[in-house]
Every structure is written in structure tokens, then in C-alpha cells.
Design a protein around this motif. Structure first.
Motif, PDB file in Angstrom:
ATOM      1  N   GLU A  42       0.699  -1.138   0.063  1.00 16.19           N
ATOM      2  CA  GLU A  42       0.027   0.062   0.027  1.00 16.19           C
ATOM      3  C   GLU A  42       0.804   1.310   0.081  1.00 16.19           C
ATOM      4  OE1 GLU A  42      -3.304   0.122  -0.511  1.00 16.19           O
ATOM      5  OE2 GLU A  42      -2.939  -2.192  -0.590  1.00 16.19           O
ATOM      6  N   GLN A  43       2.057   1.352   0.510  1.00 18.48           N
ATOM      7  CA  GLN A  43       3.108   2.435   0.790  1.00 18.48           C
ATOM      8  C   GLN A  43       3.983   2.436  -0.543  1.00 18.48           C
ATOM      9  OE1 GLN A  43       5.352   1.893   4.331  1.00 18.48           O
ATOM     10  NE2 GLN A  43       3.387   0.826   5.437  1.00 18.48           N
ATOM     11  N   GLU A  44       3.834   1.577  -1.454  1.00 19.81           N
ATOM     12  CA  GLU A  44       4.697   1.498  -2.599  1.00 19.81           C
ATOM     13  C   GLU A  44       4.076   2.483  -3.649  1.00 19.81           C
ATOM     14  OE1 GLU A  44       7.513   1.544  -4.625  1.00 19.81           O
ATOM     15  OE2 GLU A  44       7.820  -0.109  -3.117  1.00 19.81           O
ATOM     16  N   ARG A  89       4.775  -2.462  -7.088  1.00 15.93           N
ATOM     17  CA  ARG A  89       3.295  -2.721  -6.584  1.00 15.93           C
ATOM     18  C   ARG A  89       2.800  -4.076  -7.454  1.00 15.93           C
ATOM     19  NH1 ARG A  89       0.247   1.372  -4.055  1.00 15.93           N
ATOM     20  NH2 ARG A  89      -1.862   0.478  -5.029  1.00 15.93           N
ATOM     21  N   ASN A  90       3.320  -4.090  -8.707  1.00 17.08           N
ATOM     22  CA  ASN A  90       2.813  -5.194  -9.291  1.00 17.08           C
ATOM     23  C   ASN A  90       3.604  -6.585  -8.885  1.00 17.08           C
ATOM     24  OD1 ASN A  90       3.368  -7.036 -11.916  1.00 17.08           O
ATOM     25  ND2 ASN A  90       1.274  -6.472 -11.913  1.00 17.08           N
ATOM     26  N   VAL A  91       4.835  -6.485  -8.648  1.00 16.30           N
ATOM     27  CA  VAL A  91       5.438  -7.353  -8.117  1.00 16.30           C
ATOM     28  C   VAL A  91       4.900  -8.019  -6.720  1.00 16.30           C
ATOM     29  CG1 VAL A  91       7.975  -8.263  -7.376  1.00 16.30           C
ATOM     30  CG2 VAL A  91       7.733  -6.975  -9.438  1.00 16.30           C
ATOM     31  N   LEU A  92       4.971  -7.019  -6.009  1.00 16.49           N
ATOM     32  CA  LEU A  92       4.251  -7.357  -4.441  1.00 16.49           C
ATOM     33  C   LEU A  92       2.811  -7.875  -4.551  1.00 16.49           C
ATOM     34  CD1 LEU A  92       5.533  -4.157  -2.591  1.00 16.49           C
ATOM     35  CD2 LEU A  92       6.199  -6.346  -2.224  1.00 16.49           C
ATOM     36  N   ASP A  93       1.986  -7.660  -5.675  1.00 15.63           N
ATOM     37  CA  ASP A  93       0.965  -8.235  -5.812  1.00 15.63           C
ATOM     38  C   ASP A  93       0.795  -9.625  -6.328  1.00 15.63           C
ATOM     39  OD1 ASP A  93      -0.925  -5.775  -5.328  1.00 15.63           O
ATOM     40  OD2 ASP A  93      -0.923  -5.427  -7.430  1.00 15.63           O
ATOM     41  N   GLY A 104      16.611   1.743  -3.173  1.00 17.43           N
ATOM     42  CA  GLY A 104      16.048   1.630  -4.417  1.00 17.43           C
ATOM     43  C   GLY A 104      16.195   0.103  -5.036  1.00 17.43           C
ATOM     44  N   ILE A 105      16.659  -0.933  -4.418  1.00 14.46           N
ATOM     45  CA  ILE A 105      16.598  -2.272  -4.719  1.00 14.46           C
ATOM     46  C   ILE A 105      15.236  -2.566  -5.376  1.00 14.46           C
ATOM     47  CG2 ILE A 105      17.490  -4.403  -4.531  1.00 14.46           C
ATOM     48  CD1 ILE A 105      19.511  -3.575  -2.807  1.00 14.46           C
ATOM     49  N   GLY A 106      14.397  -2.579  -4.414  1.00 17.60           N
ATOM     50  CA  GLY A 106      12.950  -2.874  -4.513  1.00 17.60           C
ATOM     51  C   GLY A 106      12.668  -4.398  -4.908  1.00 17.60           C
ATOM     52  N   PRO A 107      11.296  -4.735  -4.692  1.00 16.14           N
ATOM     53  CA  PRO A 107      10.819  -6.059  -5.013  1.00 16.14           C
ATOM     54  C   PRO A 107      11.699  -6.829  -6.042  1.00 16.14           C
ATOM     55  CG  PRO A 107       8.972  -4.568  -4.452  1.00 16.14           C
ATOM     56  CD  PRO A 107      10.040  -3.810  -4.712  1.00 16.14           C
ATOM     57  N   GLY A 155      12.039   0.634  -6.491  1.00 16.95           N
ATOM     58  CA  GLY A 155      11.155   0.902  -5.713  1.00 16.95           C
ATOM     59  C   GLY A 155      11.525   1.098  -4.146  1.00 16.95           C
ATOM     60  N   ARG A 156      10.474   1.344  -3.299  1.00 16.68           N
ATOM     61  CA  ARG A 156      10.714   1.710  -1.886  1.00 16.68           C
ATOM     62  C   ARG A 156      10.856   0.266  -1.003  1.00 16.68           C
ATOM     63  NH1 ARG A 156       6.329   5.973  -0.600  1.00 16.68           N
ATOM     64  NH2 ARG A 156       7.245   5.971   1.281  1.00 16.68           N
TER      65      ARG A 156
END
Length: 280
Positions: A37-39, A45-49, A235-238, A243-244
Motif C-alpha cells: 500500500e505504501q509502494e 506494486r505489481n511484483v508485490l501483488d 531502491g533495490i525494490g521487490p 521501488g521503496r
């Protein structure tokens, strides 16, 4: 003196092996949702989904969350008033791992010799860690550890003069060196103090603490928060797509050490931070 049958231990370990590999702990699941939700980066966001959908499918179908079902790390807290009847405790734990990984159709990833590399075929032996405690209860935690993340872990014998800044710099460097390899968003276990080997164990034990439970010492709780913020600024991200959301949490465990040393270990875990416990 309370008696516990090793057969009960075997059945419990077998069950925990399957449960840990198929059902993510609620604190990890909740943290993934929160960070999603914070991304702000759409790709992240798509990767986290997708990570959350994968977890949902695994949970509903009793399927492994990840194809690497890990090396079985088994933490056993034994009450001093407990007697194990019917055989060897270590044998019972390994038999439970053998049974659980077989009946649960979990990947067998253990080689019997580190250089000859022949697979044992049943994911044994387990890595067993014993701890004596007061009372007549035995608590068993199975924490399967994949080596995509384990391989990114490091230990360093810092000088006392390096102090807290030295610890911060080391933790951040380990995360930077790891990059996307440990399947971020990661959980970072940090062990500070003890000896060379004890610091490494502290770092692994830190991964067992719930992600919504900060360190009970305010100084270290603040350090965990600061390190998490700095890691997520990298900034490495999912999965390394930016991302964050590079890390879900930083958990620190400490203990006394020698006047001449400052051991620091970092044990990285992937977003599939698996562990299940039972009391006997």
C-alpha cells in the motif's frame, strides 16, 4: 519430571515442516500488504501483488510458497524438567524432517558432503539448535532456510572503536552486496556480540522474531527503524525491479562480548520468511 515421547517429537516436526513451507506467518503477510500500500513505483506494486497472490495460492492449496523448501533449521527449547522417552531426540527430529519432506512432497536440497555434493535424498540432516530453559515444556520451531538468501549473509569481526556506525555501515553494505539475489523484499537478521559463531546464531534467531514486534530495548528498536529506512532508500525494490520496498524489517539480537571485540553478523532472509512453532 515430565516425559515426552520421541514419537510425538517426530510427528510434530513433520507437521511443522509442511506448515512452515506452505503457510506464511501472519506478521510477514501483514507486512507485505502494508508495504504494498505504501509502494509508489507501479512495477514494484505489481511484483508485490504477485508475491501476495502466490502466497494466497500456496496457503489455500497446501502447496510450497517457494520451490526452494530450504534446509530444515530446527530450534528446540527444552525445559529442564523434560525427559524424552523412546530414543534419541536428534534422531526423532531428523526422522520428522525426513517424513515431513517426503509426505509433503517438498524439495530435498541437502547434500551429505559439502564438496562431494551427493544429495541425501530426504533433506536430512537438519540443523538443530538446542536451548535449555526452566520448566517442563518443549518448544520446537522449524524455520526452513533457502540458500538464495543464506548465501547473501555475512559476518565481520568489527573493532570496538567501529562502534554503532561500523555496525550500520556493515549491515548496509551486506544488503547492497546482496542486491536482488535474495529475492527481496528481505528480512534482515542482525546479531551483535558474543563470539564469531554466536553472532551468526543470534542473527538467525533474530529472523524468528515477529516483524511487528520491535526490539524491547529502545536504543536497538530505534536502530532497527533507522536501518530499515536506509535500506529502503537504496531502491533495490521487490525482486530487484526498483521501488521503496527492499526490506520488510530489520531485527537485531545482541549479547555481551569481549572487551576487544565487536562481532556482527547479518543473516538475510527472502520475503518468504518461514517458521512455525509448537509446544509439547
Amino acid at each position: 519430571m515430565r516425559e515426552i515421547s520421541v514419537e510425538t517429537v517426530k510427528r510434530t516436526v513433520a507437521r511443522l515442516c509442511v506448515e512452515a513451507n506452505c503457510h506464511l506467518p501472519e506478521d510477514v503477510r501483514a507486512r507485505l500488504r502494508d508495504f504494498r500500500e505504501q509502494e509508489t513505483w507501479p512495477v514494484a506494486r505489481n511484483v508485490l501483488d504477485q508475491i501476495l497472490e502466490n502466497e494466497r495460492i500456496a496457503d489455500s492449496q497446501e502447496a510450497p510458497i517457494c520451490q526452494d523448501t530450504g534446509m530444515a533449521c530446527v530450534f528446540v527449547e527444552v525445559g529442564q524438567e523434560v525427559h524424552f522417552a523412546g530414543g534419541s531426540l536428534a534422531d526423532a527430529i531428523n526422522e520428522g524432517v525426513r517424513w515431513g519432506y517426503g509426505e509433503g512432497y517438498l524439495r530435498k536440497s541437502v547434500v551429505g558432503d559439502p564438496l562431494e555434493r551427493k544429495n541425501t535424498g530426504d533433506n536430512t540432516p537438519a540443523m538443530i539448535y538446542y536451548d535449555l530453559a526452566p520448566g517442563d515444556v518443549c518448544r520446537i520451531t522449524v524455520a526452513p532456510k533457502g540458500f538464495g538468501s543464506e548465501n547473501m549473509s555475512q559476518i565481520k569481526m568489527l573493532r570496538p572503536s567501529d562502534g554503532v556506525e561500523g555496525v550500520k555501515n556493515f549491515v548496509l553494505q551486506v544488503v547492497e552486496d546482496a542486491g536482488p539475489n535474495p529475492c527481496p523484499p528481505i528480512v534482515v537478521g542482525v546479531g551483535i556480540g558474543g563470539t564469531f559463531d554466536k553472532a551468526a546464531l543470534l542473527a538467525k534467531q533474530a529472523l524468528l522474531r515477529p516483524l511487528d514486534q520491535p526490539n524491547d530495548q529502545p536504543f536497538y528498536a530505534e536502530l532497527e527503524k533507522e536501518l530499515l529506512e536506509k535500506i529502503n532508500q537504496k531502491g533495490i525494490g521487490p525482486q530487484g525491479f526498483g521501488g521503496r520496498t527492499t526490506a520488510l524489517a530489520v531485527n537485531i539480537c545482541t549479547m555481551p562480548t569481549h572487551i576487544a571485540g565487536l562481532p556482527c553478523a547479518v543473516n538475510i532472509n527472502c520475503h518468504v520468511t518461514r517458521h512455525k512453532s509448537a509446544e509439547l
